[in-house]
Design an enzyme around this catalytic site. Structure first.
Site, PDB file in Angstrom:
ATOM      1  N   ASP A   1       0.828  -1.197   0.000  1.00 39.20           N
ATOM      2  CA  ASP A   1       0.000   0.000   0.000  1.00 39.20           C
ATOM      3  C   ASP A   1       0.861   1.246   0.000  1.00 39.20           C
ATOM      4  OD1 ASP A   1      -2.340  -1.472   0.000  1.00 39.20           O
ATOM      5  OD2 ASP A   1      -2.646  -1.314   2.154  1.00 39.20           O
TER       6      ASP A   1
ATOM      7  N   ASP B   1       0.753  -1.045   5.449  1.00 39.09           N
ATOM      8  CA  ASP B   1      -0.387  -1.692   4.815  1.00 39.09           C
ATOM      9  C   ASP B   1      -1.638  -1.321   5.601  1.00 39.09           C
ATOM     10  OD1 ASP B   1      -0.665  -3.449   2.481  1.00 39.09           O
ATOM     11  OD2 ASP B   1      -1.749  -4.759   3.863  1.00 39.09           O
TER      12      ASP B   1
END
Length: 149
Positions: free
Chosen positions: A34, A47
């Site tokens: 991410d 994340d």
């Protein structure tokens, strides 16, 4: 499994979960970080998770309390393995990009942010957050293990 045990200890939720995997099939894994960021001259992965838990009390250090629901969620979904593989990939990327032999010293660790933890009643600092900032040796060992496979 042996590397996870060595790093976290036999009784940690991650060690127990890794033993239950019964191995990982060879082939390709697909995943996306991410976020990758730099903090204090170290590279980290972050994340975001949207898992619904009954308690988001922070596990701001991976070893602080392996009985917290966040750690249990990390173990159940094998997120510890996810972030370790992300960090190995990041380490290898840095080695190529920066043209250095070993980027182990540049790895800061991982942060898993359970976003629903922010919306609980009376949230406390660290709620919804899991941090492993002591995984550099494990990442290096895992990288070496994967090179010989």
């Amino acid at each position: 499994h042996k590397l996870i045990n060595k790093h976290f200890g036999l009784d940690h939720q991650f060690s127990i979960a890794s033993k239950l995997l019964n191995g990982v099939s060879s082939g390709f894994l697909l995943g996306f970080m991410d976020l990758c960021f730099m903090h204090n001259e170290k590279y980290w992965v972050l994340d975001y998770k949207t898992n619904s838990l009954t308690n988001y009390t922070g596990a701001t250090v991976a070893f602080s309390d392996s009985k917290k629901l966040i750690v249990e969620s990390m173990a159940e979904h094998h997120y510890y393995l996810q972030y370790l593989l992300y960090l190995v990939a990041l380490k290898r990327y840095l080695q190529v990009r920066l043209k250095i032999k070993d980027a182990s010293d540049l790895i800061g660790g991982s942060v898993y942010y359970y976003v629903r933890g922010l919306y609980t009643q009376n949230p406390q600092p660290g709620d919804g957050v899991f941090i492993d900032d002591k995984c550099q040796k494990l990442v290096s060992d895992l990288d070496n293990f994967l090179k010989i496979r």
